[in-house]
Write a protein that holds these residues in place. Sequence first.
Motif, PDB file in Angstrom:
ATOM      1  N   ALA A  30       0.950  -1.618  -0.117  1.00  0.00           N
ATOM      2  CA  ALA A  30       0.102  -0.314   0.147  1.00  0.00           C
ATOM      3  C   ALA A  30       0.708   0.953   0.360  1.00  0.00           C
ATOM      4  N   PRO A  31       0.232   2.339  -0.659  1.00  0.00           N
ATOM      5  CA  PRO A  31       1.079   3.667  -1.190  1.00  0.00           C
ATOM      6  C   PRO A  31       1.344   4.056   1.259  1.00  0.00           C
ATOM      7  N   TRP A  32       1.870   3.333   1.625  1.00  0.00           N
ATOM      8  CA  TRP A  32       2.389   3.671   3.491  1.00  0.00           C
ATOM      9  C   TRP A  32       2.275   4.981   3.577  1.00  0.00           C
ATOM     10  N   LEU A  33       3.458   5.874   2.922  1.00  0.00           N
ATOM     11  CA  LEU A  33       3.578   7.251   3.080  1.00  0.00           C
ATOM     12  C   LEU A  33       2.889   7.896   3.022  1.00  0.00           C
ATOM     13  N   GLY A  34       2.303   8.282   2.304  1.00  0.00           N
ATOM     14  CA  GLY A  34       0.340   8.839   1.541  1.00  0.00           C
ATOM     15  C   GLY A  34      -0.676   8.096   2.564  1.00  0.00           C
ATOM     16  N   GLN A  35      -0.399   7.522   3.314  1.00  0.00           N
ATOM     17  CA  GLN A  35      -2.237   7.035   4.252  1.00  0.00           C
ATOM     18  C   GLN A  35      -1.849   7.812   5.339  1.00  0.00           C
ATOM     19  N   GLU A  36      -2.656   8.315   6.400  1.00  0.00           N
ATOM     20  CA  GLU A  36      -2.379   9.373   7.592  1.00  0.00           C
ATOM     21  C   GLU A  36      -1.971   7.786   8.420  1.00  0.00           C
ATOM     22  N   GLY A  37      -2.918   6.631   8.199  1.00  0.00           N
ATOM     23  CA  GLY A  37      -2.538   6.058   9.158  1.00  0.00           C
ATOM     24  C   GLY A  37      -1.171   5.249   9.566  1.00  0.00           C
ATOM     25  N   ALA A  38      -0.731   5.384   8.930  1.00  0.00           N
ATOM     26  CA  ALA A  38       0.493   4.885   8.539  1.00  0.00           C
ATOM     27  C   ALA A  38       2.247   5.322   7.951  1.00  0.00           C
ATOM     28  N   ALA A  39       1.732   6.713   7.921  1.00  0.00           N
ATOM     29  CA  ALA A  39       2.753   7.088   7.118  1.00  0.00           C
ATOM     30  C   ALA A  39       4.146   7.149   8.247  1.00  0.00           C
ATOM     31  N   LEU A  40       3.266   7.696   9.787  1.00  0.00           N
ATOM     32  CA  LEU A  40       3.550   8.082  10.859  1.00  0.00           C
ATOM     33  C   LEU A  40       5.325   6.246  11.133  1.00  0.00           C
ATOM     34  N   THR A  41       4.518   5.345  11.321  1.00  0.00           N
ATOM     35  CA  THR A  41       4.679   4.223  11.419  1.00  0.00           C
ATOM     36  C   THR A  41       5.322   3.418  10.702  1.00  0.00           C
ATOM     37  N   THR A  42       5.453   3.322   9.304  1.00  0.00           N
ATOM     38  CA  THR A  42       6.534   3.690   8.284  1.00  0.00           C
ATOM     39  C   THR A  42       7.699   4.363   8.134  1.00  0.00           C
ATOM     40  N   LEU A  43       7.724   5.341   8.548  1.00  0.00           N
ATOM     41  CA  LEU A  43       9.180   6.413   8.657  1.00  0.00           C
ATOM     42  C   LEU A  43       9.463   6.207   9.788  1.00  0.00           C
ATOM     43  N   ALA A  44       8.920   5.620  11.413  1.00  0.00           N
ATOM     44  CA  ALA A  44       9.420   4.931  12.096  1.00  0.00           C
ATOM     45  C   ALA A  44      10.610   4.162  11.757  1.00  0.00           C
TER      46      ALA A  44
ATOM     47  N   GLY B 218       3.516  16.006   6.296  1.00  0.00           N
ATOM     48  CA  GLY B 218       1.644  14.932   5.585  1.00  0.00           C
ATOM     49  C   GLY B 218       1.780  14.019   5.896  1.00  0.00           C
ATOM     50  N   PRO B 219       0.802  13.244   5.324  1.00  0.00           N
ATOM     51  CA  PRO B 219      -0.379  13.498   4.852  1.00  0.00           C
ATOM     52  C   PRO B 219      -1.502  14.094   5.781  1.00  0.00           C
ATOM     53  N   ASN B 220      -1.645  15.474   6.252  1.00  0.00           N
ATOM     54  CA  ASN B 220      -2.444  16.170   6.811  1.00  0.00           C
ATOM     55  C   ASN B 220      -2.206  16.177   8.391  1.00  0.00           C
ATOM     56  N   PHE B 221      -0.409  16.619   7.937  1.00  0.00           N
ATOM     57  CA  PHE B 221       0.105  16.669   9.976  1.00  0.00           C
ATOM     58  C   PHE B 221      -0.151  15.633  10.344  1.00  0.00           C
ATOM     59  N   SER B 222      -0.194  14.308   9.522  1.00  0.00           N
ATOM     60  CA  SER B 222      -0.116  13.174  10.255  1.00  0.00           C
ATOM     61  C   SER B 222       1.042  12.156  11.020  1.00  0.00           C
ATOM     62  N   THR B 223       2.364  12.890  10.328  1.00  0.00           N
ATOM     63  CA  THR B 223       4.151  12.064  10.930  1.00  0.00           C
ATOM     64  C   THR B 223       4.256  13.932  11.549  1.00  0.00           C
ATOM     65  N   ASP B 224       3.842  14.810  11.404  1.00  0.00           N
ATOM     66  CA  ASP B 224       4.032  16.158  12.661  1.00  0.00           C
ATOM     67  C   ASP B 224       4.975  16.021  13.358  1.00  0.00           C
ATOM     68  N   LEU B 225       5.774  16.146  13.605  1.00  0.00           N
ATOM     69  CA  LEU B 225       7.015  16.145  15.178  1.00  0.00           C
ATOM     70  C   LEU B 225       6.441  17.162  15.532  1.00  0.00           C
ATOM     71  N   LEU B 226       7.485  17.465  16.777  1.00  0.00           N
ATOM     72  CA  LEU B 226       7.401  18.716  18.093  1.00  0.00           C
ATOM     73  C   LEU B 226       8.582  19.719  16.631  1.00  0.00           C
TER      74      LEU B 226
END
Length: 311
Positions: free
Chosen positions: A157-171, A251-259
């Motif tokens: 799946a396009p994990w980096l483009g999904q709000e629920g999966a993008a942060l976990t993928t980058l982690a 993105g997407p929609n600040f779902s990977t926004d960190l401090l």
Amino acid sequence: MAVDAEPVQRRARRWHIAVFLAPAVLVYTAIMIIPLFSTLFQSLFNTVGGQRTFVGLANFMVLFGDPRWAASFWNALWNNTWFFIIHMLVQNPIGVVLAAILSNPSLRLRGFYRTAIFIPTILSFVIVGFVWKLILSPLWGIAPNMLDAIGLRSLFAPWLGQEGAALTTLALVSVWQFVGIPMMLIYAALLSIPDEVIEAAEMDGLTGFSQFFKIQLPLILPTIGIISILTFVGNFNAFDLIYVSQGAQAGPNFSTDLLGTLLYRTFFGFQLQQGDINMGSTIATMMFLIILVGVSIYLFAIQTRLRRYQF
């Protein structure tokens, strides 16, 4: 009248130490201490019409009381916490397992495996973020073809483009890059265990996994504690990988926004958003306080309990 030479020698030694420490202290003060206190100082002021005015804790009240600021801050804080949890639950246990495997004297090519696992830690964040973004791309990435080769194409799946999966993928990408650090630290701790302890355990019939969990693991708990606090500090200062992969808007929609990315947008501004030095300093101060509290808890509540395992 004779002069006692011993106090003179002691005094000379003290000046000797001061002379050699002075350059490091000056550099550290210039690039760390002064900017830190300047940031704390800026968070207590506000700039209106070009005039700087002391407002005390008003900026913190805005950060927590204004719905727009509060929503962004708590979203970034939760993302940072989740980023840290994944590293603690995935990176550090894998590091312990890899170190235990590589410490086995009968394992062949141990040096090659250590080098291969540690190499990603010396790579630039820019390289890692860009390469993984290409790998995971649904258009030209190799991840779909790799999964297709083993019959698992349906899982892609396009994990980096999904709000629920993008942060976990980058982690997990960050875990892949830095798992070599806990591995090497724990590996060194395992090698520092005296041979007499291992031989005594083997005489008592403890070998393999039972020896590791009952003898070696308790002895390396102080090292695991240090790794945990380093992971905490590093994750709550994270910025580069998110910025390279998802941009300043996280993105997407600040779902990977960190401090870190929230601080960047607030302090320097982005696109049509004007930078605010004072609110940026307020967010930086909160990051400092969060890390300070976490480190203090470790030093005064955890490290004292781990000392019993040291030799």
